[in-house]
Design a protein around this motif. Sequence first.
Motif, PDB file in Angstrom:
ATOM      1  N   GLY A 270       0.650  -1.119  -0.079  1.00 56.62           N
ATOM      2  CA  GLY A 270      -0.051   0.199   0.097  1.00 56.62           C
ATOM      3  C   GLY A 270       0.710   1.352   0.057  1.00 56.62           C
ATOM      4  O   GLY A 270       0.385   2.292   0.359  1.00 56.62           O
ATOM      5  N   TRP A 271       2.075   1.148  -0.483  1.00 56.12           N
ATOM      6  CA  TRP A 271       2.970   2.451  -0.431  1.00 56.12           C
ATOM      7  C   TRP A 271       2.754   3.239  -1.884  1.00 56.12           C
ATOM      8  O   TRP A 271       2.344   2.687  -2.879  1.00 56.12           O
ATOM      9  N   VAL A 272       2.771   4.701  -1.586  1.00 51.40           N
ATOM     10  CA  VAL A 272       2.613   5.452  -2.866  1.00 51.40           C
ATOM     11  C   VAL A 272       3.697   6.150  -3.137  1.00 51.40           C
ATOM     12  O   VAL A 272       3.831   6.998  -4.047  1.00 51.40           O
ATOM     13  N   ASN A 273       4.915   6.080  -2.764  1.00 52.87           N
ATOM     14  CA  ASN A 273       6.157   6.677  -3.138  1.00 52.87           C
ATOM     15  C   ASN A 273       7.367   5.910  -2.557  1.00 52.87           C
ATOM     16  O   ASN A 273       7.393   4.891  -2.022  1.00 52.87           O
ATOM     17  N   VAL A 274       8.562   6.300  -3.161  1.00 54.13           N
ATOM     18  CA  VAL A 274       9.681   5.855  -2.699  1.00 54.13           C
ATOM     19  C   VAL A 274      10.485   7.108  -2.096  1.00 54.13           C
ATOM     20  O   VAL A 274      10.315   8.228  -2.411  1.00 54.13           O
ATOM     21  N   PRO A 275      11.315   6.681  -1.113  1.00 55.37           N
ATOM     22  CA  PRO A 275      11.466   5.486  -0.624  1.00 55.37           C
ATOM     23  C   PRO A 275      10.345   5.063   0.495  1.00 55.37           C
ATOM     24  O   PRO A 275      10.005   6.071   1.399  1.00 55.37           O
ATOM     25  N   SER A 276      10.127   3.900   0.331  1.00 50.68           N
ATOM     26  CA  SER A 276       9.322   3.404   1.451  1.00 50.68           C
ATOM     27  C   SER A 276      10.104   2.273   2.186  1.00 50.68           C
ATOM     28  O   SER A 276      10.469   1.619   1.229  1.00 50.68           O
ATOM     29  N   ALA A 277       9.553   1.620   3.266  1.00 47.60           N
ATOM     30  CA  ALA A 277      10.085   0.469   3.957  1.00 47.60           C
ATOM     31  C   ALA A 277       9.285   0.112   4.942  1.00 47.60           C
ATOM     32  O   ALA A 277       8.423   0.581   5.568  1.00 47.60           O
ATOM     33  N   ALA A 278       9.552  -1.424   5.428  1.00 44.46           N
ATOM     34  CA  ALA A 278       8.997  -2.111   6.316  1.00 44.46           C
ATOM     35  C   ALA A 278       9.823  -2.973   6.871  1.00 44.46           C
ATOM     36  O   ALA A 278      10.915  -3.448   6.601  1.00 44.46           O
ATOM     37  N   TRP A 279       9.673  -3.031   8.354  1.00 40.25           N
ATOM     38  CA  TRP A 279      10.428  -4.126   9.097  1.00 40.25           C
ATOM     39  C   TRP A 279       9.666  -5.243   9.106  1.00 40.25           C
ATOM     40  O   TRP A 279       8.341  -5.042   9.642  1.00 40.25           O
ATOM     41  N   ILE A 280      10.056  -6.527   8.991  1.00 44.08           N
ATOM     42  CA  ILE A 280       9.317  -7.778   9.257  1.00 44.08           C
ATOM     43  C   ILE A 280       9.996  -8.581  10.222  1.00 44.08           C
ATOM     44  O   ILE A 280      11.145  -9.024  10.010  1.00 44.08           O
ATOM     45  N   ASP A 281       9.361  -8.929  11.392  1.00 46.27           N
ATOM     46  CA  ASP A 281      10.098  -9.783  12.114  1.00 46.27           C
ATOM     47  C   ASP A 281      10.260 -11.313  11.853  1.00 46.27           C
ATOM     48  O   ASP A 281       9.865 -11.745  10.768  1.00 46.27           O
ATOM     49  N   GLU A 282      10.925 -11.903  12.795  1.00 44.83           N
ATOM     50  CA  GLU A 282      11.307 -13.575  12.445  1.00 44.83           C
ATOM     51  C   GLU A 282       9.983 -14.381  12.115  1.00 44.83           C
ATOM     52  O   GLU A 282      10.344 -15.345  11.548  1.00 44.83           O
ATOM     53  N   GLU A 283       8.819 -13.873  12.634  1.00 45.10           N
ATOM     54  CA  GLU A 283       7.558 -14.721  12.406  1.00 45.10           C
ATOM     55  C   GLU A 283       6.653 -14.054  11.422  1.00 45.10           C
ATOM     56  O   GLU A 283       5.771 -14.696  11.013  1.00 45.10           O
TER      57      GLU A 283
ATOM     58  N   GLU B 253      19.057  -4.743  16.472  1.00 40.18           N
ATOM     59  CA  GLU B 253      19.748  -4.909  17.565  1.00 40.18           C
ATOM     60  C   GLU B 253      18.836  -5.421  18.741  1.00 40.18           C
ATOM     61  O   GLU B 253      18.885  -6.455  19.651  1.00 40.18           O
ATOM     62  N   ARG B 254      17.505  -4.875  19.004  1.00 40.18           N
ATOM     63  CA  ARG B 254      16.716  -5.051  20.097  1.00 40.18           C
ATOM     64  C   ARG B 254      15.434  -5.706  19.719  1.00 40.18           C
ATOM     65  O   ARG B 254      14.729  -6.001  20.819  1.00 40.18           O
ATOM     66  N   GLY B 255      14.943  -5.752  18.522  1.00 33.53           N
ATOM     67  CA  GLY B 255      13.899  -6.621  18.331  1.00 33.53           C
ATOM     68  C   GLY B 255      12.695  -6.037  18.681  1.00 33.53           C
ATOM     69  O   GLY B 255      12.704  -4.899  18.795  1.00 33.53           O
ATOM     70  N   ALA B 256      11.814  -6.873  19.349  1.00 33.40           N
ATOM     71  CA  ALA B 256      10.570  -6.327  19.864  1.00 33.40           C
ATOM     72  C   ALA B 256      10.762  -5.496  20.987  1.00 33.40           C
ATOM     73  O   ALA B 256       9.800  -4.714  21.567  1.00 33.40           O
ATOM     74  N   HIS B 257      11.888  -5.227  21.618  1.00 36.24           N
ATOM     75  CA  HIS B 257      12.017  -4.370  22.665  1.00 36.24           C
ATOM     76  C   HIS B 257      12.538  -2.977  22.154  1.00 36.24           C
ATOM     77  O   HIS B 257      12.332  -2.109  22.989  1.00 36.24           O
ATOM     78  N   SER B 258      12.661  -2.833  20.887  1.00 30.24           N
ATOM     79  CA  SER B 258      12.768  -1.373  20.532  1.00 30.24           C
ATOM     80  C   SER B 258      11.473  -0.783  20.401  1.00 30.24           C
ATOM     81  O   SER B 258      10.612  -1.094  20.386  1.00 30.24           O
ATOM     82  N   GLU B 259      11.831   0.459  20.986  1.00 32.95           N
ATOM     83  CA  GLU B 259      10.523   1.553  21.090  1.00 32.95           C
ATOM     84  C   GLU B 259       9.937   1.971  19.805  1.00 32.95           C
ATOM     85  O   GLU B 259       8.793   2.543  19.810  1.00 32.95           O
ATOM     86  N   HIS B 260      10.675   1.434  18.846  1.00 36.03           N
ATOM     87  CA  HIS B 260       9.989   2.005  17.429  1.00 36.03           C
ATOM     88  C   HIS B 260       9.328   0.825  16.762  1.00 36.03           C
ATOM     89  O   HIS B 260       8.594   1.076  15.773  1.00 36.03           O
ATOM     90  N   VAL B 261       9.017  -0.230  17.523  1.00 33.31           N
ATOM     91  CA  VAL B 261       8.123  -1.154  16.920  1.00 33.31           C
ATOM     92  C   VAL B 261       6.585  -0.704  17.052  1.00 33.31           C
ATOM     93  O   VAL B 261       6.205  -0.306  18.306  1.00 33.31           O
ATOM     94  N   TRP B 262       5.898  -1.089  16.022  1.00 32.31           N
ATOM     95  CA  TRP B 262       4.522  -0.803  16.100  1.00 32.31           C
ATOM     96  C   TRP B 262       3.624  -2.160  16.374  1.00 32.31           C
ATOM     97  O   TRP B 262       4.044  -3.254  15.971  1.00 32.31           O
TER      98      TRP B 262
END
Lengths: 220, 138
Positions: free
Chosen positions: A37-50, A90-99
């Motif tokens: 659902g992105w409409v421009n570049v640059p766009s990015a996603a973080w995808i975890d191990e699951e 580095e911190r995975g799910a403990h990162s404050e930036h995770v949604w």
Amino acid sequence: MAEDSGGPKAVDKWFDRASPTYRCVVDPTHQISSLFGWVNVPSAAWIDEEGRIVRSSEGAYPAETTYRFGIGKVRLGNNAFATATRDWIERGAHSEHVWSAKQLAERLRPVDDDTLLAEATFKLALHFEATGDGTRARRHFAAAEHLAPDNWNYLRQGWTHTGTAYAHLKVLRRTNRLRKTSDKSYYDPMELPGENYRRFTEPEWLWTPAARRLKQLLRR
Amino acid sequence: MIILANGKTNEVSQRTEANGALWVRLDELRGATGWQMKPEGACLGELCVPLPADRREDWIADADGWVWFCYSEFADMIGQKHVRDGDVWSLGSVPEVRRSGLESAIAPDFEITERNGDTLRLSDLRGHKVVLFTWSSW
């Protein structure tokens, strides 16, 4: 992931210059942006191990970058997204930036009928561009632009079919017009420290001698 | 006839009397659209859509020596947008897949060719953190 209907020929020189150690793909049909659902570049996603998306951001510049833009130069972006990405790695799910899934759902662009029809129309334009039928490509690029006027991927790819210089001019004109006439936000804030949020990509101009001279001539 | 779907260009057979609709031979359906017929209906991965039995003649037809599925009729039912120009049909995303996939936060799977010619499937990267990043030359 290079989203470019020109395929490898259009993007290889940048990949080669970057000497990437990561996996690289060219996406000539913009498949990835359609899915996310992105409409421009640059766009990015973080995808975890699951396989869960834990952040999806537009305007995700990896660094402060200077681009040549016609005879001028512009400076865009900053390091906020890259810094946050390193923290998540580095911190995975403990990162404050995770949604959370709820936070992600709240930030997704709505998928309405025009959005879906524009997608099918844009893909048709890309097909005719790839098969050398410029007349039909332009017709469908224009239709996609009409259906999804906020989708910069469609606009810029379609304008580039006419020519790179033409596309640059269209981007400048549209950005200037929007700055004057619209208070709409094109991207949500990434909500990251040091982000320097703007409504849409507003470059900082770095006047080259040639551009400064042209500006003086145009003023006369 | 050409069907553009899921980032791929698929050349498929054309029914002689299509009457403006998109008819796809059942044996070509999965390759061209991703959907396949199962006892429970038309299925795309784990998503299955029952087909109303009383409208079977609207969906399925024997013609030209093959069994055909009226994909445009089906697409209209599930809200999938389609655009046609000549013998080229372009299919948009399946709305249910696009909405439910992202709302559940599970990354939608895709398959794409890497620069070195390898096939990259997102689901093959389970067990690793993945940063997807798009850029372009334009």
